[in-house]
Each structure stands twice: as structure tokens, then as C-alpha cells.
Design a protein around this motif. Structure first.
Motif, PDB file in Angstrom:
ATOM      1  N   TYR A   1     -19.885 -41.967  10.162  1.00 27.70           N
ATOM      2  CA  TYR A   1     -19.416 -41.791   8.793  1.00 27.70           C
ATOM      3  C   TYR A   1     -19.113 -40.319   8.459  1.00 27.70           C
ATOM      4  O   TYR A   1     -18.049 -40.022   7.931  1.00 27.70           O
ATOM      5  CB  TYR A   1     -20.409 -42.390   7.790  1.00 27.70           C
ATOM      6  CG  TYR A   1     -20.358 -43.905   7.700  1.00 27.70           C
ATOM      7  CD1 TYR A   1     -19.200 -44.596   8.032  1.00 27.70           C
ATOM      8  CD2 TYR A   1     -21.454 -44.640   7.283  1.00 27.70           C
ATOM      9  CE1 TYR A   1     -19.142 -45.981   7.958  1.00 27.70           C
ATOM     10  CE2 TYR A   1     -21.403 -46.032   7.199  1.00 27.70           C
ATOM     11  CZ  TYR A   1     -20.246 -46.690   7.537  1.00 27.70           C
ATOM     12  OH  TYR A   1     -20.193 -48.044   7.454  1.00 27.70           O
ATOM     13  N   PRO A   2     -20.020 -39.388   8.751  1.00 27.24           N
ATOM     14  CA  PRO A   2     -19.657 -37.997   8.442  1.00 27.24           C
ATOM     15  C   PRO A   2     -18.465 -37.507   9.242  1.00 27.24           C
ATOM     16  O   PRO A   2     -17.681 -36.692   8.747  1.00 27.24           O
ATOM     17  CB  PRO A   2     -20.920 -37.199   8.797  1.00 27.24           C
ATOM     18  CG  PRO A   2     -21.790 -38.110   9.532  1.00 27.24           C
ATOM     19  CD  PRO A   2     -21.412 -39.498   9.170  1.00 27.24           C
ATOM     20  N   LEU A   3     -18.294 -38.008  10.461  1.00 25.17           N
ATOM     21  CA  LEU A   3     -17.142 -37.587  11.262  1.00 25.17           C
ATOM     22  C   LEU A   3     -15.849 -38.042  10.602  1.00 25.17           C
ATOM     23  O   LEU A   3     -14.845 -37.315  10.605  1.00 25.17           O
ATOM     24  CB  LEU A   3     -17.252 -38.174  12.681  1.00 25.17           C
ATOM     25  CG  LEU A   3     -16.169 -37.752  13.662  1.00 25.17           C
ATOM     26  CD1 LEU A   3     -16.301 -36.287  14.005  1.00 25.17           C
ATOM     27  CD2 LEU A   3     -16.232 -38.584  14.929  1.00 25.17           C
ATOM     28  N   VAL A   4     -15.867 -39.257  10.025  1.00 25.45           N
ATOM     29  CA  VAL A   4     -14.653 -39.792   9.414  1.00 25.45           C
ATOM     30  C   VAL A   4     -14.448 -39.236   8.005  1.00 25.45           C
ATOM     31  O   VAL A   4     -13.335 -38.897   7.616  1.00 25.45           O
ATOM     32  CB  VAL A   4     -14.719 -41.334   9.375  1.00 25.45           C
ATOM     33  CG1 VAL A   4     -13.502 -41.911   8.665  1.00 25.45           C
ATOM     34  CG2 VAL A   4     -14.800 -41.898  10.770  1.00 25.45           C
ATOM     35  N   PHE A   5     -15.539 -39.146   7.234  1.00 28.88           N
ATOM     36  CA  PHE A   5     -15.388 -38.862   5.805  1.00 28.88           C
ATOM     37  C   PHE A   5     -15.448 -37.390   5.439  1.00 28.88           C
ATOM     38  O   PHE A   5     -15.140 -37.030   4.310  1.00 28.88           O
ATOM     39  CB  PHE A   5     -16.441 -39.623   4.989  1.00 28.88           C
ATOM     40  CG  PHE A   5     -16.354 -41.114   5.137  1.00 28.88           C
ATOM     41  CD1 PHE A   5     -15.127 -41.745   5.275  1.00 28.88           C
ATOM     42  CD2 PHE A   5     -17.498 -41.894   5.143  1.00 28.88           C
ATOM     43  CE1 PHE A   5     -15.037 -43.120   5.414  1.00 28.88           C
ATOM     44  CE2 PHE A   5     -17.413 -43.274   5.286  1.00 28.88           C
ATOM     45  CZ  PHE A   5     -16.192 -43.877   5.420  1.00 28.88           C
ATOM     46  N   THR A   6     -15.919 -36.525   6.317  1.00 23.94           N
ATOM     47  CA  THR A   6     -15.964 -35.106   5.966  1.00 23.94           C
ATOM     48  C   THR A   6     -15.222 -34.290   7.013  1.00 23.94           C
ATOM     49  O   THR A   6     -15.359 -34.544   8.205  1.00 23.94           O
ATOM     50  CB  THR A   6     -17.405 -34.577   5.875  1.00 23.94           C
ATOM     51  OG1 THR A   6     -18.040 -34.772   7.134  1.00 23.94           O
ATOM     52  CG2 THR A   6     -18.196 -35.271   4.794  1.00 23.94           C
ATOM     53  N   THR A   7     -14.452 -33.307   6.545  1.00 22.21           N
ATOM     54  CA  THR A   7     -13.721 -32.489   7.505  1.00 22.21           C
ATOM     55  C   THR A   7     -14.016 -30.995   7.358  1.00 22.21           C
ATOM     56  O   THR A   7     -14.150 -30.301   8.357  1.00 22.21           O
ATOM     57  CB  THR A   7     -12.203 -32.702   7.373  1.00 22.21           C
ATOM     58  OG1 THR A   7     -11.883 -32.764   5.985  1.00 22.21           O
ATOM     59  CG2 THR A   7     -11.761 -33.970   8.065  1.00 22.21           C
TER      60      THR A   7
END
Lengths: 303, 312
Positions: free
Chosen positions: A238-244
Motif C-alpha cells: 500500500y505505501p509503495l502504491v499510494f505514496t511517492t
């Protein structure tokens, strides 16, 4: 234990007087031998993290014996613990995990109480449903969720993607079903007389929950808390997809996206970061292993 | 309620009435309170789990820019691509091999731990559970470094045996072996602890009876241990199968699907297509292929839970 399990182990080859205890001794020796082998297998990667984290880049690229540190240095630790970026990741991870744990407990404990004690229309179906949602993996949901958050932003102007609080919103989908499930189990094991007496004495359902059930089911509560924490701390997809952007990232993604730059691997720092990232769950586990295992075996867990 | 109380004689009765009426109130309010208590859970699950699950079905029927309905076009496209079949194959190989080895290792190690005196069990259990406790993304990084082709510890050690250097992540079959190995390392402790709990629940009398009847070590495992552990073995294996099938972290960090897409599994390929390639509908279609196996596993697990419910 030793006397009861006298002949539980080891094939009995000779049928002679005293051979049982001798076989038992051999079975024990073999058990220890294989356990040691498996322990080496289990502990090699974390130990290798530790060894590498104590090396300087020069020593790593010198290609000497990788299993030994010839010039131990705390340079990697100093560098990471004084870098704003790394502290940011750590802080983000901590705040996300703590908020998720609190939210999870607020949602799952009352729900588990209602499902375990207050039989109402559809309660069995809901309990089963909770359990089934637990089986729907993050890797099935990340794409629709990503699109949902993007659409939500288009409609309302509220930005969820690339903000750390989006994680607080989605992690409970991983922690709540499991925590509810084990709390149902713990609550169900509390004798019925206890809450019947409380209700007759005029306590409300809510008071019954806070005054009786929560204190009695405290071990289960601790197990659920540890779970919620370790799951949120370890979540990667989830953090890989939702935060950049780097100021919004949590530890696992932060280490992987910022410490690995192109083809240049600064292994000393990566291993130090990984070790520091693994430390909180390891420390909790070192002190609360029994609760952790109780929770693990109480319901059923992801493996 | 207090004015109802008139005579001395009715004191006890009124207490009874009060009790009964508060009970009735409690029952009347019960469904409202229960609804309030479960509402956050229901909202959370419907908005962030059920809705996206259904939404992904809808997404899978759109074209790349999400402007047009294409029906099963995405699936037709997938079926014609060689990479898709590679992913199907690798997902199955990955999940089945890893689960079998995790179960075997877990079973064996649980026995060894169970064998040794209770005093030392905690210590060993603690050490053996470490892979399970470390966040997978962190431990996979350690494996990535262990597998490093030029400076890595594995190839360095093997060079003394005149083996190697092995291209751990550089060649398709070795890369497949490596991702499975790491998955086994992370997942085996889970089986170990579940089986250990099951082993401890087998009554010692059964073993005593078996050995009095002359059963050897193998017969004791086959006729006593395994039947007693059947349920736990089944449910643990199914769980692990679901999670292994849906795995993301390990493959993403170790190989990112490479070399030449040979190690992609559904989750990593869906990520590559849907997020990195920004073809969201196609990514959704790919991840939907995990659904059948989840459904099958869910049916079995549900049956098991109902059985457990009936026993209790």
C-alpha cells in the motif's frame, strides 16, 4: 514433562533393558543438532544484516570475508540516524502504526463484543463475513483502491494519494478483520454468568464491555494490539502504491526507494536501515513473545 | 417507578419488577446498541474492501484510458499474451512449491522443538520465529544482499567448495529457486508454531497407549499425530496457500519480476501493468485471476469453521 514423554521420541531399534533411555538421549541429541541447523538457517539473514551494518563501504567493496567485520564502525548508524530523510520515514511509520493500532482497537473491540455476546439479526453472517474479508489480500485491492482515491480527489478536491494519512485509512482493512476475529474468540471464552449478572445489576452493554470484558480479555487485547502494530509496521504494497514523495513515505518503502539509487547499492546503509526497521517488531516480540504466539494460534493468521 | 411501591410487602416485588423491566429495556436496546457497536466495522468493510472488490470487476471491463466499455476485451488480450501464461505458471509453481516446503519444514521443526525438554523450548522457539517477526520487506533486502553476484556471502562461501559463482537472481531457474527459498524462510515459522500448538494438544495417553500396543515411531506419527493434527494442518495450509499466492513483497524486491518476466506472479505483474504501466483496467484484470483460488480456499475454510462451531 521429561518423564511423561519418555518414549515419545526416536525409533526403538534394540529391545534391550535400558535401551529406552539411551535411545531417548540419542533422539535428544539429534533434535538439538537439527534445531541448531534450522536456527542457523533462520538467523543467517538477520545476522548478515548486522554484520554488514557495521562495515564501511570500503570494507564491503574490498571483498574480504563477508562473514566477518575486520574494522567495525558505527558510521552507517550515525549517518542514518542523523539524516532527516530517514528520521522522517521512521516518524511516518511510527505515527501511522500508532494511529492504526488505536483505530483498530476502537473499531474491532466493540464489534467483537457485539458479535460474541449480543446475538442479533445477521450476527453470525457478519462474523463469517469479517473472517472472509480477512482472506481478501492487499494485492487484489490496491488497484481499485488507487483508482477510488484518485476519483475521490477529482470530486472533492481532498488529496488522499501521496499523503501518509491515506495509509491510516487503508491499513485497518488488514488489521480490523483479524483483530475482531481473535477478540470474538477471547470474548466467547468468558463465562456467560458474568455479563448476565452485570446486565441484571443495571449495567449498560457498554459498561459491561469496558468494566468486565476488556479487563478479563486483556491478554487477547494485547495480542491483537501487537498484531495490528506488526502488520502496519511491515506493510509494503500500500505505501509503495499510494505514496511517492519522500516526506510521505514509511520505512520499508523509504529504504528501498531512496537508499537504492539506480544501480548503486550502498549496502552498508541499506542493511543498517533494514535492521533499524526490523528493530521495533523484534523488540516487542522479545518481551511479549507469549502474547504474540497466543494470538497467532488463537485464530488463524496469514503465513 | 418508585410510586408504584406502596406497601411493605411489595418491596421485594418491586425489586423484581425493576429487574425485569431493566432486562426488557436491555433487550429492546440490544439491537440498537449492537448495530452502533458494529457500524464502524460494517462501514470499513463495505467501503474499503467490498466496494473496491466489486469495483475492480467494473474496472476490468474498461479500456486503457477508462473511457469506454470493452467487455471481456482485457481478458482476451491477456489470453493472447505469452507473459500472462508465464505468470500463471510461475504463480502456481511459486505457491504450491513454497507451501509444500513450508508445511514440511514446519512439521519437522515442530517435532524437534516438541521433543526437547520444556525448559529450553522457549529459547529455540524464539530463535526459529525470528524470520516471521521481521517485516518481509526488510528481510528480503538482506536476502538480496546475500544473493549479490559479485560481493555476496553465498557465492564467496561456495567458492571454497569450488562451486559457482551462481547467478542467483540473474538466471530464470535460479531466480525462481531464490524467490521460493526466501518465501519458505519467511513462512516456515508460521507452520512451525501452529503445528507445535497442535502437537501440544495431543494427549500423552494416546502415545502411551500406542507404544504399549507396540507401535513404532513412524506408526505413532501416522496413526496418532497426523489424525489429531488434521484440522490444523488443513487450515494452516489453506491460509498459507492464499497468502503465498497473493504475495508481493518478496518477488518485487528480489527480482521485480525479472529476468525477462520469468519470476512475475499475479500481484507483481498487476503492479507492473496497472501502476507502473498505468493501464489500470489491465492491472485489475490480472489481479482478478487471484480470485478463483481465494474463493475455493474460502469455501474449504468456511466448512472447517462451521465444523469447529458445531463442536464447540
Amino acid at each position: 514433562m521429561t518423564t511423561v514423554t519418555l518414549d515419545k521420541a526416536g525409533p526403538r531399534r534394540k529391545v534391550k533393558q535400558g535401551s529406552i533411555s539411551r535411545d531417548r538421549a540419542w533422539a535428544l541429541r539429534w533434535s538439538y543438532f537439527f534445531l541448531a541447523l534450522f536456527a542457523i538457517f533462520s538467523l543467517t539473514p538477520p545476522l548478515y544484516m548486522l554484520i554488514t551494518s557495521l562495515k564501511s563501504s570500503a570494507e564491503i567493496s574490498a571483498a574480504t570475508n563477508p562473514w566477518w567485520v575486520f574494522h567495525p564502525t558505527l558510521g552507517n548508524y550515525v549517518e542514518l540516524l542523523t539524516s532527516n530523510q530517514f528520521l522522517r520515514f521512521f516518524w511516518n511509520s511510527a505515527i501511522v502504526s500508532i494511529v492504526v493500532v488505536a483505530l483498530t482497537m476502537l473499531i474491532s473491540v466493540p464489534a467483537a463484543f457485539a458479535l460474541a455476546r449480543m446475538k442479533f439479526w445477521g450476527s453470525t453472517a457478519l462474523a463469517t463475513g469479517v473472517f472472509l474479508t480477512y482472506l481478501i489480500p492487499d494485492s487484489l485491492l490496491f488497484i481499485p483502491l488507487f483508482k477510488m482515491f484518485a476519483t475521490f480527489q477529482d470530486w472533492t478536491g481532498i488529496q488522499l494519494l501521496n499523503r501518509w494519512y491515506v495509509l491510516v485509512l487503508v491499513y485497518p482493512t488488514l488489521t480490523v478483520p483479524f483483530c475482531t476475529w481473535i477478540m470474538i474468540g477471547y470474548f466467547a471464552s468468558i463465562p456467560k454468568e458474568l455479563d448476565e449478572a452485570a446486565i441484571i445489576d443495571g449495567a449498560s452493554w457498554f459498561q459491561t464491555l469496558t468494566r468486565i470484558f476488556i479487563p478479563v480479555a486483556l491478554p487477547g487485547l494485547i495480542a491483537a494490539t501487537i498484531f495490528a502494530f506488526t502488520v502496519s509496521w511491515a506493510q509494503f504494497l500500500y505505501p509503495l502504491v499510494f505514496t511517492t514523495s519522500t516526506d510521505q513515505q514509511v520505512l520499508p518503502v523509504g529504504i528501498i526507494t531512496t537508499l537504492i539509487k539506480g544501480d548503486v547499492f550502498n549496502w552498508g546503509q541499506i542493511m543498517t536501515g533494514a535492521l533499524l526497521g526490523a528493530a521495533p517488531p523484534l523488540i516487542i516480540y522479545a518481551f511479549l513473545m507469549d502474547y504474540y504466539i497466543a494470538g497467532l494460534t488463537a485464530g488463524a493468521t496469514k503465513g | 417507578m418508585a410510586d408504584v411501591v406502596v406497601g411493605r410487602a411489595s418491596v421485594t416485588r418491586s425489586a423484581g419488577v425493576r429487574k425485569r423491566s431493566s432486562l426488557r429495556n436491555a433487550v429492546k436496546h440490544k439491537s440498537t446498541v449492537a448495530l452502533l457497536m458494529t457500524l464502524p466495522l460494517i462501514v470499513l468493510i463495505s467501503v474499503l474492501v467490498l466496494y473496491p472488490a466489486i469495483y475492480s470487476l467494473h474496472l476490468a471491463t474498461l479500456n486503457k484510458s477508462m473511457s469506454r466499455f470493452v467487455g471481456l476485451g482485457n481478458f482476451q488480450f491477456l489470453f493472447k499474451r505469452e507473459t500472462f501464461w508465464l505468470v500463471v505458471e510461475q504463480s502456481c509453481i511459486f505457491a504450491i512449491t513454497a507451501v509444500i516446503f513450508k508445511a514440511l519444514i514446519g512439521f519437522i521443526v515442530a517435532h524437534f522443538v516438541h521433543n526437547i525438554p520444556a525448559k529450553g523450548q522457549r529459547k529455540w522457539r524464539g530463535m526459529l520465529l525470528v524470520p516471521w517477526v521481521i517485516p518481509p520487506a526488510m528481510s528480503t533486502l538482506a536476502w538480496l544482499w546475500l544473493f549479490d553476484p559479485s560481493y555476496s556471502a553465498f557465492n564467496y562461501t561456495l567458492s571454497f567448495l569450488n562451486i559457482g559463482p551462481i547467478p542467483w537472481l540473474g538466471e530464470a531457474s535460479w531466480a525462481r529457486f531464490s524467490v521460493i527459498l526466501v518465501n519458505i524462510w519467511i513462512g516456515a515459522p508460521f507452520f512451525m508454531i501452529m503445528y507445535l500448538a497442535a502437537l501440544k494438544s495431543v494427549p500423552d495417553q494416546l502415545y502411551e497407549a500406542a507404544s504399549i500396543d507396540g507401535a513404532n515411531w513412524w506408526q505413532r506419527i501416522w496413526y496418532v499425530t497426523l489424525p489429531m493434527m488434521r484440522n490444523i494442518i488443513a487450515i494452516t495450509t489453506l491460509f498459507s496457500l492464499i497468502v503465498t499466492f497473493a504475495n508481493f513483497d518478496i518477488v518485487r524486491i528480489l527480482t521485480a519480476g525479472g529476468p525477462l518476466d520469468q519470476t512475475h506472479i499475479f500481484a507483481t505483474w498487476a503492479f507492473k501493468v496497472g501502476i507502473e504501466g498505468s493501464d489500470i483496467p489491465l492491472g485489475a484484470s490480472v489481479s482478478l485471476f487471484m480470485f478463483p483460488i481465494l474463493a475455493i480456499a474460502a469455501i474449504f475454510i468456511l466448512r472447517d469453521i462451521n465444523k469447529r462451531g458445531n463442536e464447540a
